[in-house]
Each structure stands twice: as structure tokens, then as C-alpha cells.
Design a protein around this motif. Structure first.
Motif, PDB file in Angstrom:
ATOM      1  N   LEU A   1       0.828  -1.207   0.000  1.00 43.62           N
ATOM      2  CA  LEU A   1       0.000   0.000   0.000  1.00 43.62           C
ATOM      3  C   LEU A   1       0.863   1.258   0.000  1.00 43.62           C
ATOM      4  CD1 LEU A   1      -2.844  -0.993   2.512  1.00 43.62           C
ATOM      5  CD2 LEU A   1      -3.045  -0.721   0.030  1.00 43.62           C
ATOM      6  N   LEU A   2       1.992   1.217   0.702  1.00 41.56           N
ATOM      7  CA  LEU A   2       2.895   2.368   0.720  1.00 41.56           C
ATOM      8  C   LEU A   2       3.459   2.661  -0.674  1.00 41.56           C
ATOM      9  CD1 LEU A   2       4.898   1.840   4.048  1.00 41.56           C
ATOM     10  CD2 LEU A   2       3.125   3.547   3.590  1.00 41.56           C
ATOM     11  N   THR A   3       3.611   1.620  -1.490  1.00 39.25           N
ATOM     12  CA  THR A   3       4.151   1.832  -2.835  1.00 39.25           C
ATOM     13  C   THR A   3       3.121   2.416  -3.796  1.00 39.25           C
ATOM     14  OG1 THR A   3       3.597  -0.389  -3.691  1.00 39.25           O
ATOM     15  CG2 THR A   3       5.702  -0.139  -2.518  1.00 39.25           C
TER      16      THR A   3
ATOM     17  N   ASP B   1      19.246   7.171   1.539  1.00 42.29           N
ATOM     18  CA  ASP B   1      19.435   6.632   2.886  1.00 42.29           C
ATOM     19  C   ASP B   1      18.117   6.120   3.466  1.00 42.29           C
ATOM     20  OD1 ASP B   1      18.236   9.068   2.987  1.00 42.29           O
ATOM     21  OD2 ASP B   1      19.380   9.834   4.700  1.00 42.29           O
ATOM     22  N   GLY B   2      17.161   5.855   2.602  1.00 43.82           N
ATOM     23  CA  GLY B   2      15.852   5.392   3.055  1.00 43.82           C
ATOM     24  C   GLY B   2      15.815   3.881   3.282  1.00 43.82           C
ATOM     25  N   PRO B   3      14.627   3.357   3.580  1.00 42.78           N
ATOM     26  CA  PRO B   3      14.484   1.934   3.898  1.00 42.78           C
ATOM     27  C   PRO B   3      14.332   1.029   2.683  1.00 42.78           C
ATOM     28  CG  PRO B   3      12.376   3.017   4.163  1.00 42.78           C
ATOM     29  CD  PRO B   3      13.356   4.091   3.756  1.00 42.78           C
ATOM     30  N   GLY B   4      14.366   1.616   1.473  1.00 47.02           N
ATOM     31  CA  GLY B   4      14.073   0.835   0.273  1.00 47.02           C
ATOM     32  C   GLY B   4      14.933  -0.399   0.096  1.00 47.02           C
ATOM     33  N   LYS B   5      16.256  -0.240   0.259  1.00 46.50           N
ATOM     34  CA  LYS B   5      17.152  -1.387   0.041  1.00 46.50           C
ATOM     35  C   LYS B   5      16.910  -2.493   1.066  1.00 46.50           C
ATOM     36  CE  LYS B   5      21.928  -2.708  -0.877  1.00 46.50           C
ATOM     37  NZ  LYS B   5      21.858  -3.953  -0.089  1.00 46.50           N
ATOM     38  N   ALA B   6      16.665  -2.116   2.321  1.00 47.87           N
ATOM     39  CA  ALA B   6      16.410  -3.113   3.360  1.00 47.87           C
ATOM     40  C   ALA B   6      15.127  -3.889   3.056  1.00 47.87           C
ATOM     41  CB  ALA B   6      16.310  -2.442   4.728  1.00 47.87           C
ATOM     42  N   VAL B   7      14.111  -3.170   2.564  1.00 43.75           N
ATOM     43  CA  VAL B   7      12.862  -3.836   2.196  1.00 43.75           C
ATOM     44  C   VAL B   7      13.097  -4.777   1.019  1.00 43.75           C
ATOM     45  CG1 VAL B   7      10.506  -3.485   1.353  1.00 43.75           C
ATOM     46  CG2 VAL B   7      11.456  -1.918   3.063  1.00 43.75           C
ATOM     47  N   TRP B   8      13.833  -4.301   0.014  1.00 48.24           N
ATOM     48  CA  TRP B   8      14.145  -5.139  -1.160  1.00 48.24           C
ATOM     49  C   TRP B   8      14.870  -6.415  -0.742  1.00 48.24           C
ATOM     50  CZ3 TRP B   8      13.527  -5.397  -6.474  1.00 48.24           C
ATOM     51  CH2 TRP B   8      14.387  -6.275  -7.154  1.00 48.24           C
TER      52      TRP B   8
ATOM     53  N   LEU C   1       8.336  -5.652  -4.750  1.00 45.45           N
ATOM     54  CA  LEU C   1       9.627  -5.734  -5.431  1.00 45.45           C
ATOM     55  C   LEU C   1       9.626  -4.971  -6.748  1.00 45.45           C
ATOM     56  CD1 LEU C   1      10.538  -9.480  -4.760  1.00 45.45           C
ATOM     57  CD2 LEU C   1      11.633  -7.455  -3.771  1.00 45.45           C
ATOM     58  N   GLN C   2       8.543  -5.053  -7.491  1.00 46.78           N
ATOM     59  CA  GLN C   2       8.491  -4.344  -8.766  1.00 46.78           C
ATOM     60  C   GLN C   2       8.580  -2.830  -8.545  1.00 46.78           C
ATOM     61  OE1 GLN C   2       4.830  -4.601 -10.951  1.00 46.78           O
ATOM     62  NE2 GLN C   2       5.777  -3.979 -12.888  1.00 46.78           N
ATOM     63  N   ALA C   3       7.853  -2.338  -7.540  1.00 44.55           N
ATOM     64  CA  ALA C   3       7.898  -0.899  -7.248  1.00 44.55           C
ATOM     65  C   ALA C   3       9.301  -0.476  -6.826  1.00 44.55           C
ATOM     66  CB  ALA C   3       6.881  -0.562  -6.162  1.00 44.55           C
ATOM     67  N   LEU C   4       9.964  -1.294  -6.009  1.00 45.42           N
ATOM     68  CA  LEU C   4      11.312  -0.955  -5.546  1.00 45.42           C
ATOM     69  C   LEU C   4      12.333  -1.068  -6.678  1.00 45.42           C
ATOM     70  CD1 LEU C   4      11.379  -2.702  -2.049  1.00 45.42           C
ATOM     71  CD2 LEU C   4      10.969  -0.302  -2.575  1.00 45.42           C
ATOM     72  N   TYR C   5      12.143  -2.027  -7.574  1.00 46.25           N
ATOM     73  CA  TYR C   5      13.071  -2.213  -8.692  1.00 46.25           C
ATOM     74  C   TYR C   5      13.133  -0.961  -9.564  1.00 46.25           C
ATOM     75  CZ  TYR C   5      15.239  -4.257 -12.839  1.00 46.25           C
ATOM     76  OH  TYR C   5      16.082  -4.517 -13.896  1.00 46.25           O
ATOM     77  N   ARG C   6      11.987  -0.294  -9.670  1.00 42.43           N
ATOM     78  CA  ARG C   6      11.912   0.881 -10.532  1.00 42.43           C
ATOM     79  C   ARG C   6      12.560   2.122  -9.918  1.00 42.43           C
ATOM     80  NH1 ARG C   6       5.618   0.204 -12.694  1.00 42.43           N
ATOM     81  NH2 ARG C   6       6.031  -1.538 -14.126  1.00 42.43           N
ATOM     82  N   CYS C   7      12.867   2.069  -8.622  1.00 39.64           N
ATOM     83  CA  CYS C   7      13.446   3.272  -8.000  1.00 39.64           C
ATOM     84  C   CYS C   7      14.809   3.021  -7.357  1.00 39.64           C
ATOM     85  CB  CYS C   7      12.480   3.846  -6.958  1.00 39.64           C
ATOM     86  SG  CYS C   7      12.164   2.799  -5.531  1.00 39.64           S
TER      87      CYS C   7
ATOM     88  N   GLU D   1       4.433   9.613  -1.955  1.00 41.93           N
ATOM     89  CA  GLU D   1       5.239   9.797  -0.745  1.00 41.93           C
ATOM     90  C   GLU D   1       5.940   8.510  -0.342  1.00 41.93           C
ATOM     91  OE1 GLU D   1       2.037  12.886  -0.814  1.00 41.93           O
ATOM     92  OE2 GLU D   1       2.171  10.739  -1.226  1.00 41.93           O
ATOM     93  N   GLY D   2       5.267   7.379  -0.564  1.00 42.62           N
ATOM     94  CA  GLY D   2       5.873   6.100  -0.248  1.00 42.62           C
ATOM     95  C   GLY D   2       7.036   5.784  -1.172  1.00 42.62           C
ATOM     96  N   ILE D   3       6.831   5.997  -2.464  1.00 37.94           N
ATOM     97  CA  ILE D   3       7.896   5.746  -3.436  1.00 37.94           C
ATOM     98  C   ILE D   3       9.088   6.652  -3.167  1.00 37.94           C
ATOM     99  CG2 ILE D   3       8.513   5.960  -5.873  1.00 37.94           C
ATOM    100  CD1 ILE D   3       6.953   3.446  -5.247  1.00 37.94           C
ATOM    101  N   GLN D   4       8.837   7.910  -2.846  1.00 40.30           N
ATOM    102  CA  GLN D   4       9.928   8.830  -2.542  1.00 40.30           C
ATOM    103  C   GLN D   4      10.726   8.377  -1.329  1.00 40.30           C
ATOM    104  OE1 GLN D   4       7.924  12.586  -2.152  1.00 40.30           O
ATOM    105  NE2 GLN D   4       7.317  12.631  -4.313  1.00 40.30           N
ATOM    106  N   THR D   5      10.015   7.849  -0.345  1.00 46.62           N
ATOM    107  CA  THR D   5      10.699   7.337   0.849  1.00 46.62           C
ATOM    108  C   THR D   5      11.560   6.133   0.505  1.00 46.62           C
ATOM    109  OG1 THR D   5       8.933   8.122   2.324  1.00 46.62           O
ATOM    110  CG2 THR D   5      10.332   6.334   3.144  1.00 46.62           C
ATOM    111  N   PHE D   6      11.014   5.218  -0.282  1.00 43.49           N
ATOM    112  CA  PHE D   6      11.765   4.013  -0.668  1.00 43.49           C
ATOM    113  C   PHE D   6      12.926   4.346  -1.601  1.00 43.49           C
ATOM    114  CE2 PHE D   6       7.624   1.670   0.186  1.00 43.49           C
ATOM    115  CZ  PHE D   6       8.079   1.092   1.366  1.00 43.49           C
ATOM    116  N   ALA D   7      12.781   5.402  -2.407  1.00 44.94           N
ATOM    117  CA  ALA D   7      13.822   5.749  -3.370  1.00 44.94           C
ATOM    118  C   ALA D   7      14.955   6.567  -2.754  1.00 44.94           C
ATOM    119  CB  ALA D   7      13.218   6.536  -4.534  1.00 44.94           C
ATOM    120  N   ALA D   8      14.728   7.117  -1.569  1.00 41.66           N
ATOM    121  CA  ALA D   8      15.740   7.967  -0.940  1.00 41.66           C
ATOM    122  C   ALA D   8      17.041   7.196  -0.732  1.00 41.66           C
ATOM    123  CB  ALA D   8      15.224   8.484   0.400  1.00 41.66           C
TER     124      ALA D   8
END
Length: 468
Positions: A286-288, A301-308, A343-349, A292-299
Motif C-alpha cells: 500500500l505504501l508503494t 538513505d531510506g528503507p528501500g534497500k532493506a525492504v528489497w 519488489l516491482q515498485a522498488l526495482y523501478r526506484c 510519498e511512499g515511493i519517494q521514501t523508498f527511493a531515498a
């Protein structure tokens, strides 16, 4: 995602059985006694609650005794923790169980039990007593009519949200269950959402539970509550994902961002509760769906890589394994949809991360396996009923789209590894082609080009079947 308030479910039917406190800044009075029973009737049908065999007089006596017990303790050694006598605990647990009955819940409401229990919670210095009181309220709230009356009590609403800062896991569990029950009923969910938006401690308290608790039941229920809140209220989700830690939180764990806390809870539940893990993956998904969620994951120093890294590991190690039968998709389709969507949302950012994750060959292998298993299920005569399965079809679509994103720029070395390690075979190559050609020809053509350079024979076989 429907973030509108009227997207709430009709009723959250889960009720709590009794298993074998904090002061409130709002309630500073003793609990009010229940009203007198009508005409003093105590026997026969007049003493029975509705169509049940439960006694009005017994219930009246039990709640009156509860009031006296809490009042005496609050007027005496108010600093010491109160011990609940075994007999009183047993009787209160009976009330807890009785409240699962609609007639009893209605009678308790008429009996002003909400006000009584609110006073008990406010004065209680006994965690077990607080847990039981909230549990009774949770069962009362399972019915729309009684939930409406209960929810209109502003003092109770404030106290319950403050209880999320309690340190007693059973009390936190019952509080989370009660809040989930209320926000799941469309007649009152808007009222509770408004309260939750206004009470900023709710976010920090739930984050603290998610990142620090090891209680499986509590983490499951908190996950369901957070997921429900995100699903109902997109603005709340935006506020929570972008919230900055306040100064007083700066040195505590509660300053962790929501996404990191969701992952910590998911890690705890991974081996203990597949259903709980799925709930947390859905909350992440839902965050993706918001910028705002995508921006957080794409940052960077954000949590995106840990989630991936975590979700990739779950997919590769726990789901759709090589020794599983294709029908495993029926069991795992829901969690796979959530995982691949994240994963698809994170892959794109991930280009914006400080250290980009290497594209996992086993992850691509799992994607190919899911498509292969879906193809086999679809053509299996014994699984004709699956052809109309919307969730399986959604899984196939999102998996194909994810594969297309990967294949549009897949390097030759990765394709060579896929062939070498047995992930890209004649069968999976044809399945991949069948999934990509209808809507993702560019991705297919790039994959075919890389395959031609690494395994010309396999590429020729695919080209004969799909001469694009």
C-alpha cells in the motif's frame, strides 16, 4: 486501493475469549455504579438476559464488586500494583466470554458497562484487570449497534488510544483488537480515523511495538490494524510515511520510520506466522501506491534497500521452491502478489540508492518458476476451476510485468547465469516468451538478443515458436 472511509468492511466479527494498567489524564473519578435492576426481579425469565441463561443479577453483582474493588485500591495504596483475586478474575473472565453473545453485549450497554469499564481502566493498577476490561469492550464492539454507542464515548476513545503506549503485551493485544474491530465497521470508522489522526502518539506507539515486540499474536494484530488504517485512509498513510521524529523521540526507537518498523515486524513473523507476514507485505505494498511512499523508498538513505533485500529473500527461500508442485500457487498466490508488487515498485526506484542491490539470479529464477507453474496449472485438466481464479490471474499479470521490467535491460552475464544454473531452460524460456510477447515485445526482444549471444541453440528454439 480504496482509501475512502466507506470502503470499510461491514463488521469485524472476530471476538476474544478470555485467556486462562496505566492512569488516564482524562478520567480522574471513580467508576459510576450500574443502575438499579428493574423492580428487583431476580428469578425466572425476568432474571435471564434475553434468550440466554445468563443472570442479570449475577452480572450486576460482579460489576458492582469490580467497582468496589478498584475504588478501595485507588483510595488506599494507589501507587502499588493491585493483585486480582483468583475468584474475581474467574468471574470477570466469565463476563468477558459472555460478552460474545449479542443479548449480553446489549444488556451490558444498557447497564452502562462502557462507563464502568472506562472508570476501571482509568483507575486500574492491575495489568490483568485492564486486559480483561478492554477485552470485554472488544466483544461488545463486535455488534454494530453496541459498537456505535461505545464509539460515541469520547473519553473512552481517548483512553483506548493512550493505552497503545502501555507496556503490557496482553493489554496491547486487546486494545489493538478493539480498535481494529471499530475501524472495520463503516458506521463508526470515520470517527475513529479522525481520533487516530489527531492523536499523534498512535503512530509512534505502533511503530515501537512493531520494531521491538517479539509477541507473535500482538505483532499480527498490530499489523492488521496498521494495514486496515492504510487501506481506509490514504491521507493518514501519507502523514505516517512522511512524519519526522519529534525532539523527544530523537533518542528512542520510536523515531524509526514506518516502513522500517513494518519490516522489523515482518522479520519476526517470517517463520512463525505466514498470514502475519502477508499482512505486513500488504501494508508495504500500500505504501508503494502513493508518491510519498515511493519517494521514501527511493531515498538514498531510506528503507528501500532493506525492504528489497528482505522481500527478495522471502521470495527466494520460502516461496514457490523447485521441489514444490505447481498447485503450490493456490496456497501462496496471495503473498506472492504482495511480494512481487513491492519488489516491482522498488526495482523501478533503486537507481537512487547509495548501494544498488545486485539483481538476484535466484529471484529471476523464482519469477520464471511462478510463470511456469501458472502455465501448467492453467493447462492441467484437474485444475479447470483455477482458470477463473482472479487472484491467480493477477499473480500471472504482475509477475509478467515484473519480468518485463527486468528483461528490458537484462545484461548478457545474467542471462548466461540463468542458463548455467538451470533457471532458463527450454520450458521456462517458452513460458517467459509467452508471457512477454503479447504486451512487452521490447522486453522480449532484448531478452532474445541476450539469449542469442549466450545460448544460440536455445534462442533459435524460442524464435521458431515466437518469431517476433
Amino acid at each position: 486501493m480504496d482509501s475512502r472511509v466507506d470502503g470499510a468492511e461491514e463488521v469485524e466479527t472476530e471476538r476474544s475469549s478470555s485467556p486462562t494498567g496505566i492512569p488516564s489524564p482524562i478520567m480522574d473519578r471513580n467508576p459510576s455504579p450500574p443502575p438499579d435492576t428493574a423492580d428487583g426481579e431476580e428469578d425466572g425469565d425476568l432474571d435471564a438476559i434475553g434468550d440466554t441463561v445468563y443472570s442479570k443479577h449475577w452480572l450486576f453483582s460482579t460489576l458492582t464488586r469490580l467497582i468496589h474493588m478498584v475504588t478501595e485500591h485507588s483510595e488506599g495504596d494507589s501507587e502499588g500494583q493491585m493483585q486480582l483475586p483468583d475468584d474475581d478474575e474467574e468471574d470477570l473472565c466469565r463476563v468477558w466470554d459472555m460478552a460474545m453473545d449479542k443479548d449480553v453485549a446489549g444488556f451490558l450497554q444498557e447497564f452502562k458497562a462502557t462507563d464502568i469499564l472506562l472508570g476501571v481502566i482509568a483507575k486500574s493498577r492491575c495489568p490483568r484487570l485492564t486486559e480483561i476490561s478492554v477485552g470485554i469492550l472488544g466483544n461488545i464492539a463486535c455488534f454494530p449497534g453496541t459498537c456505535l454507542t461505545l464509539s460515541q464515548n469520547e473519553d473512552l476513545g481517548a483512553v483506548l488510544l493512550l493505552l497503545l503506549g502501555d507496556t503490557d503485551p496482553p493489554t496491547l493485544l486487546e486494545t489493538s483488537r478493539l480498535l481494529l474491530t471499530c475501524v472495520s465497521q463503516k458506521d463508526v470508522c470515520s470517527l475513529w480515523l479522525q481520533r487516530i489522526r489527531q492523536q499523534t502518539s498512535v503512530r509512534s506507539n505502533l511503530c515501537f511495538i512493531m520494531c521491538s515486540s517479539t509477541n507473535t499474536d500482538l505483532l499480527e494484530k498490530v499489523g492488521e490494524l496498521v494495514d486496515k488504517l492504510f487501506d481506509l485512509d490514504e491521507e493518514l498513510m501519507k502523514n505516517w510515511i512522511t512524519a519526522q521524529p519529534s525532539e523527544e523521540e530523537a533518542d528512542g526507537e520510536s523515531c524509526l520510520d514506518v516502513a522500517s518498523c513494518l519490516i522489523e515486524a515482518a522479520k519476526q513473523l517470517r517463520s512463525e506466522s505466514p498470514n502475519g507476514l502477508e499482512v505486513y507485505l500488504h501494508a508495504l505494498q500500500l505504501l508503494t501506491t502513493i508518491d510519498e511512499g515511493i519517494q521514501t523508498f527511493a531515498a538514498p538513505d531510506g528503507p528501500g534497500k532493506a525492504v528489497w533485500d528482505f522481500v527478495s529473500d522471502v521470495v527466494c527461500e520460502d516461496l514457490c521452491q523447485p521441489n514444490d508442485l505447481p498447485v503450490v500457487l493456490q496456497e501462496q498466490k496471495s503473498i506472492l502478489v504482495q511480494a512481487f508488487a513491492v519488489l516491482q515498485a522498488l526495482y523501478r526506484c533503486q537507481d537512487q540508492w547509495c548501494s544498488r542491490s545486485e539483481l538476484s539470479v535466484p529471484l529471476i529464477g523464482t519469477i520464471l518458476r511462478v510463470l511456469q507453474y501458472h502455465s501448467e496449472c492453467k493447462h492441467d485438466d484437474t485444475s479447470k476451476e483455477d482458470t477463473g481464479d482472479e487472484q491467480l490471474q493477477t499473480l500471472a499479470e504482475i509477475t509478467a510485468e515484473f519480468l518485463a521490467d527486468i528483461c528490458i535491460q537484462i545484461p548478457k552475464e545474467t542471462v548466461a547465469d540463468l542458463v548455467k544454473k538451470g533457471y532458463l531452460t527450454e520450458k521456462t524460456s517458452l513460458t517467459a516468451a509467452a508471457s512477454l510477447v503479447p504486451n512487452f515485445k521490447t522486453s522480449f526482444q532484448h531478452l532474445q538478443s541476450m539469449l542469442t549471444e549466450t545460448d544460440p541453440q536455445l534462442a533459435d528454439m524460442v524464435k521458431k515458436q515466437f518469431p517476433v
